[in-house]
Design an enzyme around this catalytic site. Structure first.
Site, mmCIF file in Angstrom:
data_model
loop_
_atom_site.group_PDB
_atom_site.id
_atom_site.type_symbol
_atom_site.label_atom_id
_atom_site.label_comp_id
_atom_site.label_asym_id
_atom_site.label_seq_id
_atom_site.Cartn_x
_atom_site.Cartn_y
_atom_site.Cartn_z
ATOM 1 N N SER A 1 23.163 -10.575 14.564
ATOM 2 C CA SER A 1 22.723 -10.922 13.214
ATOM 3 C C SER A 1 22.603 -9.637 12.415
ATOM 4 O O SER A 1 22.585 -8.542 12.999
ATOM 5 C CB SER A 1 21.342 -11.605 13.309
ATOM 6 O OG SER A 1 20.718 -11.677 12.049
ATOM 7 N N TYR B 1 12.749 -12.366 16.551
ATOM 8 C CA TYR B 1 14.186 -12.575 16.340
ATOM 9 C C TYR B 1 14.901 -11.226 16.219
ATOM 10 O O TYR B 1 15.947 -10.995 16.826
ATOM 11 C CB TYR B 1 14.369 -13.422 15.071
ATOM 12 C CG TYR B 1 15.782 -13.846 14.754
ATOM 13 C CD1 TYR B 1 16.370 -14.920 15.416
ATOM 14 C CD2 TYR B 1 16.514 -13.205 13.760
ATOM 15 C CE1 TYR B 1 17.653 -15.333 15.105
ATOM 16 C CE2 TYR B 1 17.796 -13.609 13.445
ATOM 17 C CZ TYR B 1 18.372 -14.669 14.117
ATOM 18 O OH TYR B 1 19.652 -15.069 13.799
#
Lengths: 168, 245
Positions: free
Chosen positions: B131, B144
Site C-alpha cells: 500500500s 495497517y
C-alpha cells in the site's frame, strides 16, 4: 488484436541503435508511430563508437517493416534548437506526441576490462541467475509504463536489473 | 479476472467471514462464488476454497489441492488484508493482532506454502499487495501501516532468497482503491478534520481520488508476465503519484 499503443506517437532520443532502437521497434509493434532522434556522430570524450547514420537508417527500416510510420532526424540532445526542429518535423508529419522517451545517453567510462573480470562483477551482483538483461526487457517495462494500463502510475522508478538494487 | 483474461487458471482463497475487529463487511461465500463464475465465464479453470491466511496448514492444503488439480503454480498474489481506522490510542490489542496476523503473517504464510510449487515449476512471480501505507506513515492506520511496511521487508528478503530459483518477488503499492475495504475508511475524514495538517498526506498528485481495482490488476499482470522477467525486489507504486508528494 489491436496494439496497446494504436494511434499514439512516440518521440525517442538515442534511437539509432541499442535500447533506443529496441524501444522504437517494441512500441511500433504495438501500433505507435515514431519520431526518432540520434546524434549519429562521435563525441570526443567517449571511448567507444557512437551510433552512425546507417544505424538510424536501420531503425527506420525496422519500424517501417512493421507498417508504422517513422520520422528520423540527426540531432544532438544538448542542442535545444536542433532537438526542437527534429521534434517539430515529426509532429508536422505524424501529429501530436503522446509518449516521450528521453533515452539518449553516453557512458564515458572504460568498458575495456577483460571479459572475465566483468563477468565476475555481474555474477556477484545480480540476484536472478542472469548476467545481463536484454534491451527488449527494458522496452517491455517502458511499453507498460507508457500504455493506458499505467495511467495512474507516475513518479515511479522501475529497475529492470535482475534484482541488483534489491541485493545491495 | 484480469489474469484469467490473459489465459491464467486460478486458485482463489478467501476467508469469507467477518472479523469482530473490522467494522466493514468482509467477503462472503456468495462473493467467492461470483469470482468463480466470472473466471469460468472467461473459459478458464478456477479452484476456489474458503481458508484463513492466518492458518498456514489450511492455506497449504488449499494450494496443494489447487496445484494437484491445475497442474502447476507460476504466479502468487498475496493480497488478502484488512484495514481499520482509529487514532493510536484506540488501537486495541485485538485490532493490532488481527491486522498484523492477517496482513503480514498472512502474506508470509502465502509465500511459504506457495514457494515450493514455484521452485518445482522452475520459477515464478510472487506479487504482494502492500500500500502507500507500506511507504508512508499514514495517520490513523498504525497497525495497517506496520503490516504493510513489514510486507516490503519480507518481499525484499524473499526476492534475494528465491532469486536463484528464478522466482521474482515484488510489492504493489496502491493508493485508495474503490473496494468494499474503502467502506471501512469512513472514519478517516472526521479524524483528519480534527487535525487538517495531516490531510495532504492522503492526497494524490494526479487529479483522481481513488482508483478502480482493475488499475492495480494491470500492474499485477505486468509483474506476473514474462514482460517483467528481470524485475524483482521492486516497490511498484500504483498510486496516482501519492508517494512522491
Amino acid at each position: 488484436m489491436a496494439g496497446r499503443l494504436e494511434g499514439k506517437v512516440a518521440f525517442i532520443t538515442g534511437a539509432a541503435r541499442g535500447q533506443g532502437r529496441s524501444h522504437a521497434v517494441r512500441l511500433a509493434q504495438e501500433g505507435a508511430d515514431i519520431i526518432a532522434v540520434d546524434i549519429c556522430r562521435q563525441i570526443d570524450t567517449v571511448p567507444y563508437p557512437l551510433a552512425t547514420p546507417q544505424d538510424l537508417d536501420q531503425t527506420v527500416k525496422e519500424v517501417e517493416a512493421l507498417d508504422r510510420r517513422i520520422v528520423a532526424r540527426q540531432a544532438d540532445v544538448r542542442d535545444e534548437a536542433g532537438l526542437r526542429a527534429a521534434f517539430d518535423a515529426g509532429v508536422a508529419e505524424l501529429g501530436p506526441v503522446d509518449i516521450v522517451l528521453a533515452n539518449a545517453g553516453i557512458a564515458p567510462m572504460s568498458l575495456r576490462e577483460p571479459h572475465e573480470a566483468w563477468q565476475d562483477v555481474i555474477d556477484v551482483t545480480n540476484a536472478l541467475p542472469v548476467d545481463m538483461v536484454e534491451s527488449v526487457d527494458v522496452s517491455n517495462a517502458i511499453l507498460w509504463l507508457v500504455s493506458d494500463d499505467a495511467r495512474y502510475v507516475t513518479g515511479i522508478t522501475v529497475p529492470v536489473d535482475a534484482g541488483y538494487t534489491n541485493k545491495k | 479476472m484480469r489474469l484469467a483474461e490473459e489465459g491464467a487458471d486460478i486458485i482463489a482463497v478467501d476467508i469469507c467471514r467477518d472479523y469482530g475487529t473490522v467494522s466493514y463487511s468482509l467477503a462472503t461465500e456468495a462473493d467467492l462464488d461470483d469470482t468463480v463464475k466470472a473466471v469460468e465465464a472467461l473459459d478458464r479453470r478456477i479452484v476456489a476454497a474458503t481458508a484463513d491466511v492466518r492458518d498456514a496448514a489450511a492455506l497449504k492444503s488449499v494450494v496443494d489441492d489447487g496445484v494437484a488439480e491445475l497442474g502447476r503454480l507460476d504466479i502468487v498474489c498475496a493480497n488478502a488484508g484488512i484495514c481499520t481506522v482509529q487514532t493510536w490510542d484506540e488501537v486495541t490489542p485485538a485490532i493490532w493482532q488481527d491486522t498484523l496476523d492477517t496482513n503480514l503473517t498472512g502474506v508470509w504464510n502465502t509465500m511459504v506454502v506457495s514457494a515450493p510449487h514455484l521452485i518445482a515449476a522452475g520459477g515464478g512471480s510472487i506479487i504482494c499487495t502492500s500500500s502507500t501505507a507500506g511507504i508512508k506513515g499514514l495517520p490513523y492506520l498504525a497497525p495497517y501501516v506496520a503490516a504493510k511496511h513489514g510486507v516490503v521487508g519480507i518481499a525484499r528478503t524473499m526476492a534475494n532468497e528465491l532469486a536463484s530459483h528464478n522466482i521474482r518477488v515484488n510489492t504493489v503499492h496502491p493508493t485508495g482503491v474503490s473496494t468494499p475495504m474503502a467502506d471501512g475508511l469512513g472514519g478517516l475524514e472526521a479524524l483528519i478534520g480534527r487535525d487538517p495538517n495531516l490531510g495532504p498526506i492522503y492526497m494524490n498528485t494526479l487529479p483522481i481520488e481513488s482508483l478502480d481495482a482493475r488499475e492495480i490488476s494491470n500492474a499485477v499482470l505486468f509483474l506476473a508476465s514474462d514482460e517483467s522477467r528481470y524485475v524483482t525486489g521492486l516497490e511498484f507504486t500504483v498510486d496516482a503519484g501519492n508517494t512522491i508528494r
